[in-house]
Design a protein around this motif. Sequence first.
Motif, PDB file in Angstrom:
ATOM      1  N   ASN A 144      50.480  59.532  37.958  1.00 46.55           N
ATOM      2  CA  ASN A 144      51.596  59.954  37.144  1.00 46.55           C
ATOM      3  C   ASN A 144      51.732  61.450  37.319  1.00 46.55           C
ATOM      4  N   TYR A 145      52.877  61.859  37.722  1.00 46.25           N
ATOM      5  CA  TYR A 145      52.999  63.285  37.982  1.00 46.25           C
ATOM      6  C   TYR A 145      52.767  64.096  36.718  1.00 46.25           C
ATOM      7  N   VAL A 193      44.446  59.373  41.616  1.00 49.64           N
ATOM      8  CA  VAL A 193      45.433  59.774  42.606  1.00 49.64           C
ATOM      9  C   VAL A 193      46.247  60.891  41.967  1.00 49.64           C
ATOM     10  N   PRO A 194      45.748  62.099  42.041  1.00 47.18           N
ATOM     11  CA  PRO A 194      46.438  63.197  41.366  1.00 47.18           C
ATOM     12  C   PRO A 194      47.750  63.518  42.060  1.00 47.18           C
ATOM     13  N   VAL A 195      48.561  64.220  41.365  1.00 43.17           N
ATOM     14  CA  VAL A 195      49.820  64.611  41.979  1.00 43.17           C
ATOM     15  C   VAL A 195      49.790  66.077  42.365  1.00 43.17           C
ATOM     16  N   MET A 196      50.794  66.465  43.076  1.00 42.71           N
ATOM     17  CA  MET A 196      50.774  67.772  43.681  1.00 42.71           C
ATOM     18  C   MET A 196      51.142  68.862  42.671  1.00 42.71           C
ATOM     19  N   PRO A 197      50.672  70.061  42.912  1.00 40.77           N
ATOM     20  CA  PRO A 197      50.993  71.158  42.007  1.00 40.77           C
ATOM     21  C   PRO A 197      52.503  71.369  41.888  1.00 40.77           C
TER      22      PRO A 197
END
Lengths: 209, 234
Positions: free
Chosen positions: A15-16, A138-142
């Motif tokens: 999730n962003y 599953v991290p999201v991008m900065p």
Amino acid sequence: MFRSSGVYLGLKTCNYSTYWAVSGVMSSFSEPIEIELDSLLPLIANGDRKAFGRLYDLTSSKLFAVVRCVLKKPELAEEALQEAFIKVWQRAGSYEAGSLRPTAWLAAIARNQAIDLKRRFAERMSARAEELDAADSVPVMPEAELAMDLSRLKKCLALLPEDRQDMVLLAYYQGWTRDELAAQYKRPATTIKTLLRRSLTVLKDCLDG
Amino acid sequence: MARPDDMDELAAEFALGTLPPAEKQEAESLMARDAEFAGMVKAWERRLIPLALALEPVDAPPRIRGAVMKAIAGDAPGSETVVAWKRKASAWRLATVGASAIAASLAAFIFVGKPASPPSDQRYVAVLQAEGPGPAFLASIDLANGSISVRTVGAPSLPGKSYELWAVGGGRDKPQSLGVIDASFRIPASKLGKIDPAALNDTLFAVSLEPEGGSPTGQATGPVLFTGKLVATE
């Protein structure tokens, strides 16, 4: 910053929005990769397996992130990724440059494949909390590096009440059905349907407006 | 379903992925026969896809690559849509090879129809295939011979049901029936529709499952099972 009812262990990943608190190194598709993919797809349509292998190397980790969010079971996620790439091979000839960017086209195939597989196996999202916790994050991008269109989408999502945002994101990232959302939010599925459609209409008005 | 807003909401939920199976199937069939609806779905996919692209990459196990490469090893690309098969004498032989990759056994090639006044000598081929490794039809149009041909690559004959071939898009307001593929997987020449060659490149071909004898309404009423695009084989 996961919030409100706070029960969505699954949403700690995929999730962003969780990411707003996260900083890290990002690796997104950059423009040169889009251009290379644009040149690979016609070759693949003509049966160039080497070009296909290159496309796999450029995109598989991104597409794996997409399917992993929908399918918590690693073996299902792997199967979805495999099937998605076979579809890419079969459909390369129908890719229309200019319609969707190549990465978007590929991600849509992967996501649809993962959701189909999830439905087929009726993998329940009532999975135990520890299972969800155990799933690799599953991290999201900065945010600073997010594409413009994501920033816009995020601003538009922020117009929705938090629970509506969550519904849309659970559906999008993790493939939750109306029934699963109904169970989670303790509302009838018909209400969920109405809420989802209203939310999406708000998004559209914001994005297109 | 008549209001455009309703259509767009259906498209939105379809793209989001929350439609229950029956409604999803309805939307899929609508997509195949209604270009405007298909456009709405595409627009929704485009609006939402930034979310998917925002995910941090996760390395897939290396064995997946090998499995994928192996899976495509004997398979012609573009089996769902466009296959750049060479023309001339080898055209049909090559077509057969491509189809064999999909299913080992083939029904006999069936040649039907003689539409009047072929406007060019181009030949077109499409494989119509379902999602996944299901059965498929192979359809071809040979403007030089004025022929349309359809054969099955494994679609079962269903009692009380007929497969109907449609041309969608390419300037048509609504899908055009090209005829019912009968129990022996022919399209009888008497039922064969006409194709405007100028619009072939924008035409999607679809096979729907209809009551025996074909759609009673002139429009697809059953689920769309297979779709594919034609391509000139040079």
